[in-house]
Design a protein around this motif. Structure first.
Motif, PDB file in Angstrom:
ATOM      1  N   GLY A   1      -0.487   0.071 -12.061  1.00 28.37           N
ATOM      2  CA  GLY A   1      -1.770   0.151 -13.495  1.00 28.37           C
ATOM      3  C   GLY A   1      -3.376   0.068 -12.132  1.00 28.37           C
ATOM      4  N   HIS A   2      -4.170   0.257 -12.763  1.00 29.84           N
ATOM      5  CA  HIS A   2      -5.090   0.369 -12.823  1.00 29.84           C
ATOM      6  C   HIS A   2      -5.615   1.307 -11.211  1.00 29.84           C
ATOM      7  CE1 HIS A   2      -6.908  -3.497 -13.739  1.00 29.84           C
ATOM      8  NE2 HIS A   2      -6.239  -4.116 -13.405  1.00 29.84           N
ATOM      9  N   VAL A   3      -4.880   2.473 -12.186  1.00 31.05           N
ATOM     10  CA  VAL A   3      -4.656   3.381 -11.473  1.00 31.05           C
ATOM     11  C   VAL A   3      -5.204   5.196 -11.743  1.00 31.05           C
ATOM     12  CG1 VAL A   3      -2.551   3.272 -10.258  1.00 31.05           C
ATOM     13  CG2 VAL A   3      -2.163   4.121 -12.508  1.00 31.05           C
ATOM     14  N   TRP A   4      -6.814   4.669 -12.420  1.00 29.77           N
ATOM     15  CA  TRP A   4      -6.825   6.241 -12.981  1.00 29.77           C
ATOM     16  C   TRP A   4      -7.775   6.876 -12.129  1.00 29.77           C
ATOM     17  CZ3 TRP A   4      -7.171   7.902 -18.021  1.00 29.77           C
ATOM     18  CH2 TRP A   4      -7.918   8.395 -18.460  1.00 29.77           C
ATOM     19  N   PRO A   5      -8.463   7.103 -11.230  1.00 30.32           N
ATOM     20  CA  PRO A   5      -8.435   8.406 -10.311  1.00 30.32           C
ATOM     21  C   PRO A   5      -7.321   8.698  -9.514  1.00 30.32           C
ATOM     22  CG  PRO A   5      -9.240   6.440  -9.069  1.00 30.32           C
ATOM     23  CD  PRO A   5      -8.581   5.958 -11.074  1.00 30.32           C
ATOM     24  N   ILE A   6      -5.995   8.173  -9.860  1.00 31.14           N
ATOM     25  CA  ILE A   6      -5.358   8.588  -9.548  1.00 31.14           C
ATOM     26  C   ILE A   6      -4.985  10.205 -10.733  1.00 31.14           C
ATOM     27  CG2 ILE A   6      -1.968   9.194  -8.802  1.00 31.14           C
ATOM     28  CD1 ILE A   6      -2.484   6.395  -7.757  1.00 31.14           C
ATOM     29  N   ILE A   7      -4.564   9.226 -12.186  1.00 37.98           N
ATOM     30  CA  ILE A   7      -4.224   9.981 -13.403  1.00 37.98           C
ATOM     31  C   ILE A   7      -5.302  10.886 -13.536  1.00 37.98           C
ATOM     32  CG2 ILE A   7      -4.407  10.215 -15.749  1.00 37.98           C
ATOM     33  CD1 ILE A   7      -1.843   8.754 -14.452  1.00 37.98           C
ATOM     34  N   LEU A   8      -6.966  11.311 -13.342  1.00 39.00           N
ATOM     35  CA  LEU A   8      -7.709  12.406 -12.959  1.00 39.00           C
ATOM     36  C   LEU A   8      -7.681  13.528 -12.204  1.00 39.00           C
ATOM     37  CD1 LEU A   8     -10.674  10.089 -12.687  1.00 39.00           C
ATOM     38  CD2 LEU A   8      -9.592  11.117 -14.835  1.00 39.00           C
ATOM     39  N   ALA A   9      -6.936  12.400 -10.447  1.00 43.65           N
ATOM     40  CA  ALA A   9      -6.154  13.960  -9.631  1.00 43.65           C
ATOM     41  C   ALA A   9      -5.159  14.209  -9.810  1.00 43.65           C
ATOM     42  CB  ALA A   9      -6.364  13.449  -8.639  1.00 43.65           C
ATOM     43  N   HIS A  10      -4.213  13.564 -10.390  1.00 48.03           N
ATOM     44  CA  HIS A  10      -2.970  14.738 -10.405  1.00 48.03           C
ATOM     45  C   HIS A  10      -2.355  13.411 -12.310  1.00 48.03           C
ATOM     46  CE1 HIS A  10      -1.721  15.717  -6.666  1.00 48.03           C
ATOM     47  NE2 HIS A  10      -2.597  15.076  -6.694  1.00 48.03           N
TER      48      HIS A  10
ATOM     49  N   ASP B   1       4.220   6.612 -13.729  1.00 47.62           N
ATOM     50  CA  ASP B   1       5.534   6.558 -14.458  1.00 47.62           C
ATOM     51  C   ASP B   1       7.112   6.769 -13.773  1.00 47.62           C
ATOM     52  OD1 ASP B   1       7.917   7.257 -16.138  1.00 47.62           O
ATOM     53  OD2 ASP B   1       7.399   9.278 -16.938  1.00 47.62           O
ATOM     54  N   PRO B   2       6.957   5.033 -13.788  1.00 46.09           N
ATOM     55  CA  PRO B   2       8.183   4.713 -12.609  1.00 46.09           C
ATOM     56  C   PRO B   2       9.265   5.632 -13.032  1.00 46.09           C
ATOM     57  CG  PRO B   2       7.858   2.924 -14.746  1.00 46.09           C
ATOM     58  CD  PRO B   2       7.386   4.400 -14.579  1.00 46.09           C
ATOM     59  N   THR B   3       9.519   6.494 -13.882  1.00 49.02           N
ATOM     60  CA  THR B   3      10.957   6.797 -13.685  1.00 49.02           C
ATOM     61  C   THR B   3      10.944   8.142 -13.040  1.00 49.02           C
ATOM     62  OG1 THR B   3      10.670   8.361 -15.712  1.00 49.02           O
ATOM     63  CG2 THR B   3      11.128   6.298 -16.258  1.00 49.02           C
ATOM     64  N   LYS B   4       9.077   8.946 -12.894  1.00 50.95           N
ATOM     65  CA  LYS B   4       9.787  10.167 -12.184  1.00 50.95           C
ATOM     66  C   LYS B   4       9.899   9.950 -10.395  1.00 50.95           C
ATOM     67  CE  LYS B   4       6.497  11.918 -15.582  1.00 50.95           C
ATOM     68  NZ  LYS B   4       5.081  12.584 -16.054  1.00 50.95           N
ATOM     69  N   GLU B   5      10.691  10.340 -10.072  1.00 53.41           N
ATOM     70  CA  GLU B   5      10.229  10.748  -8.017  1.00 53.41           C
ATOM     71  C   GLU B   5       9.357  11.081  -7.323  1.00 53.41           C
ATOM     72  OE1 GLU B   5      12.854   9.508  -6.098  1.00 53.41           O
ATOM     73  OE2 GLU B   5      13.350   8.385  -7.688  1.00 53.41           O
ATOM     74  N   SER B   6       8.361  11.831  -8.403  1.00 50.14           N
ATOM     75  CA  SER B   6       7.207  12.617  -8.004  1.00 50.14           C
ATOM     76  C   SER B   6       6.806  11.754  -7.291  1.00 50.14           C
ATOM     77  CB  SER B   6       7.050  13.686  -9.007  1.00 50.14           C
ATOM     78  OG  SER B   6       6.707  13.054 -10.064  1.00 50.14           O
ATOM     79  N   VAL B   7       6.200  10.539  -8.640  1.00 49.10           N
ATOM     80  CA  VAL B   7       5.564   9.443  -8.430  1.00 49.10           C
ATOM     81  C   VAL B   7       5.854   8.223  -6.651  1.00 49.10           C
ATOM     82  CG1 VAL B   7       4.555   7.122  -8.124  1.00 49.10           C
ATOM     83  CG2 VAL B   7       4.929   8.797 -10.563  1.00 49.10           C
ATOM     84  N   TYR B   8       7.041   8.706  -6.570  1.00 51.56           N
ATOM     85  CA  TYR B   8       7.355   7.286  -4.945  1.00 51.56           C
ATOM     86  C   TYR B   8       7.057   8.382  -4.253  1.00 51.56           C
ATOM     87  CZ  TYR B   8       9.486   4.429  -8.910  1.00 51.56           C
ATOM     88  OH  TYR B   8       9.583   3.770  -9.841  1.00 51.56           O
TER      89      TYR B   8
ATOM     90  N   PHE C   1       4.916  11.118  -3.556  1.00 54.09           N
ATOM     91  CA  PHE C   1       3.770  11.174  -3.955  1.00 54.09           C
ATOM     92  C   PHE C   1       2.838   9.681  -3.357  1.00 54.09           C
ATOM     93  CE2 PHE C   1      -0.916   9.611  -5.702  1.00 54.09           C
ATOM     94  CZ  PHE C   1      -1.436  10.632  -5.312  1.00 54.09           C
ATOM     95  N   LEU C   2       3.293   8.572  -3.333  1.00 51.11           N
ATOM     96  CA  LEU C   2       2.796   6.763  -3.124  1.00 51.11           C
ATOM     97  C   LEU C   2       3.215   6.952  -1.847  1.00 51.11           C
ATOM     98  CD1 LEU C   2       3.439   5.027  -5.668  1.00 51.11           C
ATOM     99  CD2 LEU C   2       1.531   6.113  -4.719  1.00 51.11           C
ATOM    100  N   ASP C   3       4.738   7.832  -1.221  1.00 52.01           N
ATOM    101  CA  ASP C   3       4.850   7.908   0.119  1.00 52.01           C
ATOM    102  C   ASP C   3       3.917   8.112   0.717  1.00 52.01           C
ATOM    103  OD1 ASP C   3       6.640   7.643   2.024  1.00 52.01           O
ATOM    104  OD2 ASP C   3       8.594   7.784   1.964  1.00 52.01           O
ATOM    105  N   ASN C   4       3.183   9.654   0.783  1.00 47.66           N
ATOM    106  CA  ASN C   4       2.804   9.691   1.514  1.00 47.66           C
ATOM    107  C   ASN C   4       1.836   9.467   1.752  1.00 47.66           C
ATOM    108  OD1 ASN C   4       4.591  12.663   1.629  1.00 47.66           O
ATOM    109  ND2 ASN C   4       3.405  13.327  -0.302  1.00 47.66           N
ATOM    110  N   ILE C   5       0.594   9.070   0.408  1.00 49.52           N
ATOM    111  CA  ILE C   5       0.069   7.614   0.393  1.00 49.52           C
ATOM    112  C   ILE C   5       0.357   6.961   1.816  1.00 49.52           C
ATOM    113  CG2 ILE C   5      -1.910   6.410  -0.753  1.00 49.52           C
ATOM    114  CD1 ILE C   5      -1.955   7.615  -2.422  1.00 49.52           C
TER     115      ILE C   5
END
Length: 673
Positions: free
Chosen positions: A266-275, A309-316, A318-322
């Motif tokens: 949650g609290h991820v509005w900047p991520i949503i704006l960018a991705h 979205d916790p169902t998307k592998e792309s989320v993990y 992305f966060l792994d890289n961060i």
């Protein structure tokens, strides 16, 4: 060895505080475990020398550098093998042979020498901060004080901390602060032996850390408030990785560990704006970050309307890289990933999420959050870091890895430690410093949505271990205060919220409840106000920002001007807030215009229809606050505040008029007494 043996026996056998009559003039905060005061004093002069062993060189260099600015003395450092046995000088020694507790130290002062011993660098540094507090308050001056005598009273101190984690959280997402402001706060933390800076770097109001793989995270729309919100430029921005490295190095010098927080899912509005592809739904409005208090006008609440979205592998991925980049920047053990205030219904309303939960055998949405948390925890553990999250994630604790450490802000620590989690106590009911500390109508910039008053007394009498069993006590890592920057935005306002409460925090983190004395703390606290003055740190005073009052005798049902002399409240160029806080009576008070006058000439005004009423909700506009500014301060002028007001439906109205000026340049000048 005889002297060392005597120190160790004293450390073990003495009651928590031993002092002679003379100790009443010594006001160390946090109060040492034991202290005796002798006769005489040591004088630091231009002939003084710091002697240290090899392990103590970094602390010695820090001490020499710190002393140089106010004293004007460039105190040389000599590395010696027999430091502890020297008869004269300022002596710093680290050795495991001393067998002192972690971050513990001994400090001995007589006419000829100052000797600080510890078994680790943190303990030695803590000893130098007690030495700092034994010196006159002028030692905190930015400029050389030629007239001062730099004397240290003869003492013998044995000291150690109660908690390992003694923390303070700085929210730099809702309001961005320069690295100079963060450094100043670390200076104050070091003085009071606070050793953990929790750095809240991301939230809905801004992404504040450079990620080289994803430069779009620090684009204008994710870090900068739109001009239409009339926010000063310094409240927007982000830290480059070089600046982060600079802050980490600055912290290490001061025995401080920075714990970064990247708040997900949650609290991820900047991520949503960018991705936007990483969000769970199609919500994209507004297409930029907005100030915290504006959130309700867009979303109807303060929380992200589009969590990851916790169902998307792309989320993990992305966060792994961060987290790969974050882990490389911060040297500490912990990385905080948030996990709080996720609006679960936004997940539950999506068909693809429902299908995912069915595939995984999840019967409640909390299990989905645990799935997300465990995935992130695994990423962090693989990078050699210990994951930490807010205690919101305990809603599904049976599926949550015990490798996760908990930060308990909701309620107390018991729900975490009873289930086997290590935890840091940071309850909003005691240690949220954005909450009022005395009077909800005193004009200080506080979150009035909370009904509790987090006073010095309330803070001082708090100990999360007090009601726990021995096994559970061991799971309490420590204690931390949080400062959210949604309401107290200006540095001056933030300082008033933090000080002197930060000093109370330092003492309860250092001493168990049974060994504290509130009246004694109040007595010592009085001697720290001059020290804060020298550091140019504003602090709370009884009455807050109350500058005047109104009563039925002042009002008419027709608009009329009320005036207050605020000359003593105007002392620099800066932004100001005039407030009208209704306190009682049958009628509220209408306001339509507020002006700031310099020698009778209007220099600033705010024209809008306001109402001094009972409204204190965070989400609703406080129309009784008026924004003004001073751009060409004249120390010889008379300043007046004029307000056009009328009783609403009658004149039976009482209230406080408040005025607060925040200098444009923080830590350069403080409000006069």
């Amino acid at each position: 060895m005889k002297t060392l043996f005597s120190i160790l026996i004293l450390f073990i056998a003495l009651p928590d505080y031993v002092c002679t009559q003379n100790a009443k003039t010594i006001s160390i905060i946090p109060k040492p475990v034991s202290m005796t005061v002798g006769d005489g004093e040591f004088s630091i002069t231009d002939k003084s020398v710091i002697y240290c062993d090899t392990e103590a060189q970094k602390v010695a260099k820090f001490l020499s550098s710190f002393l140089q600015k106010p004293t004007g003395y460039k105190i040389p450092i000599e590395v010696k093998k027999d430091t502890r046995n020297r008869k004269k000088g300022i002596l710093l020694s680290i050795s495991k042979k001393y067998n002192l507790p972690e971050e513990g130290y001994t400090l001995e002062v007589d006419n000829d020498r100052i000797l600080i011993c510890a078994s680790d660098a943190g303990g030695l540094f803590n000893g130098t901060q007690s030495l700092r507090q034994l010196l006159p308050s002028d030692i905190e001056s930015e400029n050389t004080v030629r007239s001062a005598k730099w004397t240290v009273p003869a003492v013998s101190i044995q000291d150690k901390p109660y908690y390992k984690w003694r923390g303070y959280m700085k929210d730099v997402s809702r309001t961005f602060y320069s690295i100079d402001v963060i450094k100043k706060y670390m200076d104050a933390m070091a003085l009071y032996k606070l050793n953990t800076l929790h750095f809240h770097l991301t939230d809905d109001q801004g992404w504040r850390i450079e990620i080289k793989k994803y430069p779009e995270l620090t684009s204008k729309k994710t870090t900068t408030f739109s001009a239409k919100y009339n926010q000063p430029a310094e409240r927007s921005g982000f830290y480059t990785q070089n600046q982060i490295k600079e802050l980490v190095a600055y912290a290490v010098e001061r025995n401080i560990t920075i714990v970064p927080e990247i708040d997900v899912p949650g609290h991820v509005w900047p991520i949503i704006l960018a991705h936007p592809e990483l969000g769970v739904n199609d919500m994209r409005t507004p297409d930029y970050v907005v100030p915290f208090l504006t959130s309700w006008s867009y979303w109807g609440f303060q929380f992200t309307p589009n969590p990851l979205d916790p169902t998307k592998e792309s989320v993990y991925t992305f966060l792994d890289n961060i987290f790969t980049e974050v882990a490389a920047l911060f040297s500490g053990k912990y990385i905080h990933y948030g996990g709080d205030e996720v609006v679960h219904r936004l997940w539950e309303s999506e068909e693809h999420v429902k299908e995912f939960m069915k595939e995984k055998g999840f019967t409640k949405v909390e299990q989905l959050q645990s799935y997300f948390v465990n995935r992130i925890s695994k990423i962090l553990l693989e990078k050699g870091k210990t994951p930490m999250g807010w205690n919101d994630i305990l809603n599904d604790e049976e599926n949550l890895s015990r490798d996760v450490a908990i930060m308990s802000w909701l309620g107390d620590v018991k729900s975490a430690v009873d289930k086997g989690f290590k935890t840091v106590a940071t309850p909003s009911g005691y240690l949220y410093f954005d909450i009022t500390q005395d009077d909800r109508n005193d004009g200080t910039m506080t979150d009035l949505a909370y009904g509790n008053i987090n006073s010095i007394k309330r803070i001082y009498n708090y100990d999360p271990r007090a009601s726990l069993g021995e096994k559970e006590k061991d799971l309490v890592l420590g204690i931390q205060a949080n400062m959210w920057s949604a309401i107290a935005i200006e540095v001056k306002d933030m300082n008033v919220q933090n000080f002197p409460r930060l000093l109370a925090l330092s003492e309860i983190a250092w001493k168990p409840l049974a060994d504290r004395n509130l009246q004694d703390f109040y007595s010592r606290l009085e001697n720290h106000y001059p020290r804060l003055d020298r550091m140019r740190i504003d602090y709370f005073r009884k009455g807050g920002y109350i500058t005047g009052k109104w009563s039925p005798a002042d009002l008419s049902t027709d608009y009329k001007p009320l005036e207050w002399d605020i000359t003593k409240k105007v002392y620099a160029n800066g932004r100001a807030i005039a407030g009208f806080y209704y306190t009682n009576g049958q009628n509220f008070m209408d306001i339509r215009k507020v002006q700031l006058l310099e020698d009778g000439r209007v220099i600033s005004e705010d024209i809008h229809q306001g109402l001094a009423d009972k409204q204190r909700d965070t989400s609703l506009p406080k129309t009784y606050l008026y924004n003004l500014q001073v751009d060409t301060y004249n120390p010889n002028a008379k300043y007046t505040l004029r307000a056009e007001v009328a009783g609403k439906g009658g004149t039976d109205s009482y209230g406080n008029f408040t005025f607060n000026l925040s200098p444009y340049k923080p830590f350069t000048v403080i409000e006069p007494k």
